[in-house]
Design a protein around this motif. Structure first.
Motif, PDB file in Angstrom:
ATOM      1  N   LEU A  27       0.822  -1.209   0.000  1.00  0.00           N
ATOM      2  CA  LEU A  27       0.000   0.000   0.000  1.00  0.00           C
ATOM      3  C   LEU A  27       0.857   1.261   0.000  1.00  0.00           C
ATOM      4  O   LEU A  27       0.447   2.290  -0.534  1.00  0.00           O
ATOM      5  N   LYS A  28       2.015   1.162   0.592  1.00  0.00           N
ATOM      6  CA  LYS A  28       2.926   2.302   0.682  1.00  0.00           C
ATOM      7  C   LYS A  28       3.568   2.626  -0.666  1.00  0.00           C
ATOM      8  O   LYS A  28       3.974   3.753  -0.908  1.00  0.00           O
ATOM      9  N   ASP A  29       3.625   1.635  -1.537  1.00  0.00           N
ATOM     10  CA  ASP A  29       4.260   1.808  -2.842  1.00  0.00           C
ATOM     11  C   ASP A  29       3.171   1.985  -3.903  1.00  0.00           C
ATOM     12  O   ASP A  29       2.468   1.030  -4.238  1.00  0.00           O
ATOM     13  N   PRO A  30       3.006   3.199  -4.445  1.00  0.00           N
ATOM     14  CA  PRO A  30       1.914   3.430  -5.393  1.00  0.00           C
ATOM     15  C   PRO A  30       1.986   2.544  -6.638  1.00  0.00           C
ATOM     16  O   PRO A  30       0.953   2.129  -7.164  1.00  0.00           O
ATOM     17  N   GLY A  31       3.192   2.243  -7.086  1.00  0.00           N
ATOM     18  CA  GLY A  31       3.334   1.374  -8.256  1.00  0.00           C
ATOM     19  C   GLY A  31       2.851  -0.035  -7.968  1.00  0.00           C
ATOM     20  O   GLY A  31       2.129  -0.636  -8.773  1.00  0.00           O
ATOM     21  N   ALA A  32       3.233  -0.567  -6.822  1.00  0.00           N
ATOM     22  CA  ALA A  32       2.809  -1.917  -6.440  1.00  0.00           C
ATOM     23  C   ALA A  32       1.301  -1.968  -6.208  1.00  0.00           C
ATOM     24  O   ALA A  32       0.631  -2.921  -6.623  1.00  0.00           O
ATOM     25  N   PHE A  33       0.769  -0.946  -5.559  1.00  0.00           N
ATOM     26  CA  PHE A  33      -0.674  -0.905  -5.300  1.00  0.00           C
ATOM     27  C   PHE A  33      -1.446  -0.848  -6.618  1.00  0.00           C
ATOM     28  O   PHE A  33      -2.448  -1.539  -6.799  1.00  0.00           O
ATOM     29  N   LYS A  34      -0.949  -0.067  -7.548  1.00  0.00           N
ATOM     30  CA  LYS A  34      -1.596   0.031  -8.861  1.00  0.00           C
ATOM     31  C   LYS A  34      -1.558  -1.313  -9.588  1.00  0.00           C
ATOM     32  O   LYS A  34      -2.555  -1.738 -10.174  1.00  0.00           O
ATOM     33  N   VAL A  35      -0.420  -1.994  -9.543  1.00  0.00           N
ATOM     34  CA  VAL A  35      -0.306  -3.316 -10.165  1.00  0.00           C
ATOM     35  C   VAL A  35      -1.270  -4.291  -9.492  1.00  0.00           C
ATOM     36  O   VAL A  35      -1.911  -5.113 -10.159  1.00  0.00           O
ATOM     37  N   CYS A  36      -1.398  -4.199  -8.188  1.00  0.00           N
ATOM     38  CA  CYS A  36      -2.316  -5.068  -7.452  1.00  0.00           C
ATOM     39  C   CYS A  36      -3.753  -4.877  -7.932  1.00  0.00           C
ATOM     40  O   CYS A  36      -4.446  -5.855  -8.240  1.00  0.00           O
ATOM     41  N   ILE A  37      -4.213  -3.641  -8.000  1.00  0.00           N
ATOM     42  CA  ILE A  37      -5.594  -3.368  -8.428  1.00  0.00           C
ATOM     43  C   ILE A  37      -5.781  -3.786  -9.886  1.00  0.00           C
ATOM     44  O   ILE A  37      -6.803  -4.391 -10.244  1.00  0.00           O
ATOM     45  N   SER A  38      -4.796  -3.518 -10.731  1.00  0.00           N
ATOM     46  CA  SER A  38      -4.868  -3.949 -12.138  1.00  0.00           C
ATOM     47  C   SER A  38      -4.925  -5.470 -12.240  1.00  0.00           C
ATOM     48  O   SER A  38      -5.654  -6.016 -13.072  1.00  0.00           O
ATOM     49  N   SER A  39      -4.172  -6.149 -11.394  1.00  0.00           N
ATOM     50  CA  SER A  39      -4.171  -7.615 -11.392  1.00  0.00           C
ATOM     51  C   SER A  39      -5.518  -8.169 -10.940  1.00  0.00           C
ATOM     52  O   SER A  39      -6.013  -9.155 -11.500  1.00  0.00           O
ATOM     53  N   LEU A  40      -6.107  -7.543  -9.936  1.00  0.00           N
ATOM     54  CA  LEU A  40      -7.444  -7.958  -9.494  1.00  0.00           C
ATOM     55  C   LEU A  40      -8.466  -7.736 -10.608  1.00  0.00           C
ATOM     56  O   LEU A  40      -9.329  -8.586 -10.854  1.00  0.00           O
ATOM     57  N   LYS A  41      -8.353  -6.602 -11.279  1.00  0.00           N
ATOM     58  CA  LYS A  41      -9.262  -6.286 -12.388  1.00  0.00           C
ATOM     59  C   LYS A  41      -9.165  -7.353 -13.476  1.00  0.00           C
ATOM     60  O   LYS A  41     -10.186  -7.828 -13.990  1.00  0.00           O
ATOM     61  N   GLU A  42      -7.965  -7.749 -13.808  1.00  0.00           N
ATOM     62  CA  GLU A  42      -7.752  -8.794 -14.817  1.00  0.00           C
ATOM     63  C   GLU A  42      -8.306 -10.137 -14.337  1.00  0.00           C
ATOM     64  O   GLU A  42      -8.896 -10.891 -15.110  1.00  0.00           O
ATOM     65  N   LEU A  43      -8.138 -10.416 -13.065  1.00  0.00           N
ATOM     66  CA  LEU A  43      -8.575 -11.680 -12.475  1.00  0.00           C
ATOM     67  C   LEU A  43     -10.090 -11.872 -12.561  1.00  0.00           C
ATOM     68  O   LEU A  43     -10.570 -12.995 -12.661  1.00  0.00           O
ATOM     69  N   VAL A  44     -10.838 -10.773 -12.526  1.00  0.00           N
ATOM     70  CA  VAL A  44     -12.307 -10.865 -12.482  1.00  0.00           C
ATOM     71  C   VAL A  44     -12.982 -10.475 -13.795  1.00  0.00           C
ATOM     72  O   VAL A  44     -14.209 -10.384 -13.856  1.00  0.00           O
ATOM     73  N   LYS A  45     -12.200 -10.279 -14.842  1.00  0.00           N
ATOM     74  CA  LYS A  45     -12.764  -9.735 -16.084  1.00  0.00           C
ATOM     75  C   LYS A  45     -13.868 -10.594 -16.693  1.00  0.00           C
ATOM     76  O   LYS A  45     -14.737 -10.074 -17.389  1.00  0.00           O
ATOM     77  N   ASP A  46     -13.870 -11.892 -16.430  1.00  0.00           N
ATOM     78  CA  ASP A  46     -14.911 -12.747 -17.006  1.00  0.00           C
ATOM     79  C   ASP A  46     -16.043 -13.073 -16.026  1.00  0.00           C
ATOM     80  O   ASP A  46     -16.944 -13.835 -16.354  1.00  0.00           O
ATOM     81  N   PHE A  47     -16.017 -12.481 -14.838  1.00  0.00           N
ATOM     82  CA  PHE A  47     -17.131 -12.641 -13.900  1.00  0.00           C
ATOM     83  C   PHE A  47     -18.225 -11.636 -14.246  1.00  0.00           C
ATOM     84  O   PHE A  47     -17.935 -10.507 -14.636  1.00  0.00           O
ATOM     85  N   GLU A  48     -19.461 -12.047 -14.044  1.00  0.00           N
ATOM     86  CA  GLU A  48     -20.593 -11.140 -14.237  1.00  0.00           C
ATOM     87  C   GLU A  48     -21.137 -10.770 -12.861  1.00  0.00           C
ATOM     88  O   GLU A  48     -21.597 -11.636 -12.115  1.00  0.00           O
ATOM     89  N   PHE A  49     -21.055  -9.478 -12.509  1.00  0.00           N
ATOM     90  CA  PHE A  49     -21.510  -9.025 -11.194  1.00  0.00           C
ATOM     91  C   PHE A  49     -21.834  -7.539 -11.243  1.00  0.00           C
ATOM     92  O   PHE A  49     -21.344  -6.813 -12.104  1.00  0.00           O
ATOM     93  N   ASN A  50     -22.672  -7.107 -10.300  1.00  0.00           N
ATOM     94  CA  ASN A  50     -23.004  -5.687 -10.211  1.00  0.00           C
ATOM     95  C   ASN A  50     -22.565  -5.065  -8.885  1.00  0.00           C
ATOM     96  O   ASN A  50     -22.569  -3.853  -8.747  1.00  0.00           O
ATOM     97  N   LEU A  51     -22.177  -5.905  -7.925  1.00  0.00           N
ATOM     98  CA  LEU A  51     -21.730  -5.402  -6.626  1.00  0.00           C
ATOM     99  C   LEU A  51     -20.463  -6.121  -6.179  1.00  0.00           C
ATOM    100  O   LEU A  51     -20.286  -7.309  -6.454  1.00  0.00           O
TER     101      LEU A  51
END
Length: 170
Positions: A27-51
């Motif tokens: 969390l302290k490293d903005p680059g690592a945090f950004k990669v983490c959120i991007s990785s989560l986004k990629e991980l869920v790209k084929d899930f269908e959800f609204n919440l």
């Protein structure tokens, strides 16, 4: 970037015999945090959800920016007494004790498709409890994701029947 480089082990926390996976260096490293959120986004790209739902406190840290990125709603899951409206609750087992979680009774409605997000998937108890609470009020679990999974604790046994994904596995 190897996200494991930003996770440290804290022995005997929160009690003796537990090795806590501390994600705060990430969390302290903005680059690592950004990669983490991007990785989560990629991980869920084929899930269908609204919440997206997540337990306090560290689950919020990852779920809220993911919800914003994906333009999905976010539902906080809190400890007892922290939510101002009527709540539904569930008690569950942790790797180091028991706990209770709550959410507002109107946070999820019949037919909502829900993604559960947390920082660490350990025994699966927290995620299972959240899934039960979501289903109790009429939601459907689309998937369960975490930054870190402690596979040696076999959390997927508790979560059989759900699609479970993690970025990092120990």
């Amino acid at each position: 970037m190897n996200l494991k480089d930003f996770i440290r082990d804290i022995p005997d926390f929160p009690k003796p015999g537990i090795i806590f996976k501390d994600v705060t260096p990430m969390l302290k490293d903005p680059g690592a945090f950004k990669v983490c959120i991007s990785s989560l986004k990629e991980l869920v790209k084929d899930f269908e959800f609204n919440l997206i739902v997540a337990p306090e406190a560290r689950g919020f840290i990852f779920a809220a920016p993911l919800a914003l990125e994906l333009e999905k709603g976010f539902v906080p899951i809190r400890k007892p007494g922290k939510l101002p409206y009527k709540t539904v609750s569930v008690e569950y087992s942790l790797e180091y004790g028991t706990a209770t979680l709550e959410m507002h009774t109107d946070a999820i409605k019949e037919g909502d498709k829900v993604l559960i997000v947390d920082d660490v998937l350990a025994t699966g108890g927290t995620m299972k409890a959240i899934a039960e609470m979501v289903e109790k009020v009429g939601g459907t679990i689309s998937g369960i994701v975490s930054l870190v999974e402690l596979s040696f604790l076999e959390p997927r046994k508790k979560l059989s029947g759900y699609e479970v994904r993690s970025i990092i596995t120990y």
